[in-house]
Motif scaffolding. Structure first.
Motif, PDB file in Angstrom:
ATOM      1  N   ASN A  64       0.832  -1.197   0.000  1.00  0.00           N
ATOM      2  CA  ASN A  64       0.000   0.000   0.000  1.00  0.00           C
ATOM      3  C   ASN A  64       0.874   1.257   0.000  1.00  0.00           C
ATOM      4  O   ASN A  64       0.576   2.229  -0.700  1.00  0.00           O
ATOM      5  N   ASP A  65       1.965   1.254   0.769  1.00  0.00           N
ATOM      6  CA  ASP A  65       2.884   2.393   0.779  1.00  0.00           C
ATOM      7  C   ASP A  65       3.540   2.592  -0.583  1.00  0.00           C
ATOM      8  O   ASP A  65       3.702   3.723  -1.050  1.00  0.00           O
ATOM      9  N   VAL A  66       3.913   1.507  -1.232  1.00  0.00           N
ATOM     10  CA  VAL A  66       4.517   1.601  -2.563  1.00  0.00           C
ATOM     11  C   VAL A  66       3.520   2.198  -3.550  1.00  0.00           C
ATOM     12  O   VAL A  66       3.872   3.077  -4.349  1.00  0.00           O
ATOM     13  N   ASP A  81       3.210   5.905  -2.945  1.00  0.00           N
ATOM     14  CA  ASP A  81       4.378   6.623  -3.463  1.00  0.00           C
ATOM     15  C   ASP A  81       4.330   6.743  -4.986  1.00  0.00           C
ATOM     16  O   ASP A  81       4.659   7.792  -5.545  1.00  0.00           O
ATOM     17  N   LEU A  82       3.920   5.670  -5.667  1.00  0.00           N
ATOM     18  CA  LEU A  82       3.788   5.724  -7.127  1.00  0.00           C
ATOM     19  C   LEU A  82       2.719   6.731  -7.548  1.00  0.00           C
ATOM     20  O   LEU A  82       2.904   7.484  -8.505  1.00  0.00           O
ATOM     21  N   LYS A  83       1.614   6.749  -6.821  1.00  0.00           N
ATOM     22  CA  LYS A  83       0.535   7.698  -7.118  1.00  0.00           C
ATOM     23  C   LYS A  83       1.044   9.130  -6.973  1.00  0.00           C
ATOM     24  O   LYS A  83       0.817   9.974  -7.841  1.00  0.00           O
ATOM     25  N   ARG A  84       1.760   9.394  -5.886  1.00  0.00           N
ATOM     26  CA  ARG A  84       2.305  10.738  -5.643  1.00  0.00           C
ATOM     27  C   ARG A  84       3.278  11.127  -6.755  1.00  0.00           C
ATOM     28  O   ARG A  84       3.258  12.253  -7.255  1.00  0.00           O
ATOM     29  N   TYR A 117      -7.617   1.783  -4.441  1.00  0.00           N
ATOM     30  CA  TYR A 117      -7.962   0.848  -3.384  1.00  0.00           C
ATOM     31  C   TYR A 117      -7.301  -0.485  -3.697  1.00  0.00           C
ATOM     32  O   TYR A 117      -7.735  -1.222  -4.573  1.00  0.00           O
ATOM     33  N   VAL A 118      -6.218  -0.769  -2.983  1.00  0.00           N
ATOM     34  CA  VAL A 118      -5.375  -1.931  -3.274  1.00  0.00           C
ATOM     35  C   VAL A 118      -6.166  -3.228  -3.189  1.00  0.00           C
ATOM     36  O   VAL A 118      -6.010  -4.110  -4.030  1.00  0.00           O
ATOM     37  N   GLU A 119      -7.037  -3.352  -2.189  1.00  0.00           N
ATOM     38  CA  GLU A 119      -7.783  -4.600  -2.028  1.00  0.00           C
ATOM     39  C   GLU A 119      -8.678  -4.869  -3.231  1.00  0.00           C
ATOM     40  O   GLU A 119      -8.740  -5.988  -3.734  1.00  0.00           O
ATOM     41  N   SER A 134      -8.189  -7.991  -6.002  1.00  0.00           N
ATOM     42  CA  SER A 134      -9.230  -8.979  -6.264  1.00  0.00           C
ATOM     43  C   SER A 134      -9.702  -8.902  -7.717  1.00  0.00           C
ATOM     44  O   SER A 134     -10.032  -9.914  -8.325  1.00  0.00           O
ATOM     45  N   TYR A 135      -9.683  -7.705  -8.312  1.00  0.00           N
ATOM     46  CA  TYR A 135     -10.058  -7.555  -9.720  1.00  0.00           C
ATOM     47  C   TYR A 135      -9.018  -8.219 -10.618  1.00  0.00           C
ATOM     48  O   TYR A 135      -9.345  -8.946 -11.544  1.00  0.00           O
TER      49      TYR A 135
END
Length: 62
Positions: free
Chosen positions: A20-22, A25-28, A42-44, A48-49
């Protein structure tokens, strides 16, 4: 009882907190490169997708 337990053939363990932190950081980084805000990730839901019906995602706090 042990013979009744069925395990998956392949298992992938992911440190979701680190992942989630990675992703944040990529988004930023991409927001700075593009000069505009990006929508929340939303990582979860993404995991799942991406896994489709072949992957079941369980997010657990340890």
């Amino acid at each position: 009882m042990a013979e009744n337990v069925k395990l998956a053939e392949n298992v992938i363990l992911v440190d979701v907190a680190y992942f989630n932190d990675v992703v944040k950081d990529l988004k930023r980084y991409f927001e700075l490169q593009l000069g505009r805000p990006l929508q929340n990730i939303y990582v979860e839901e993404w995991a799942s997708y991406k896994g489709g019906e072949t992957m079941r995602v369980k997010v657990r706090s340890v």
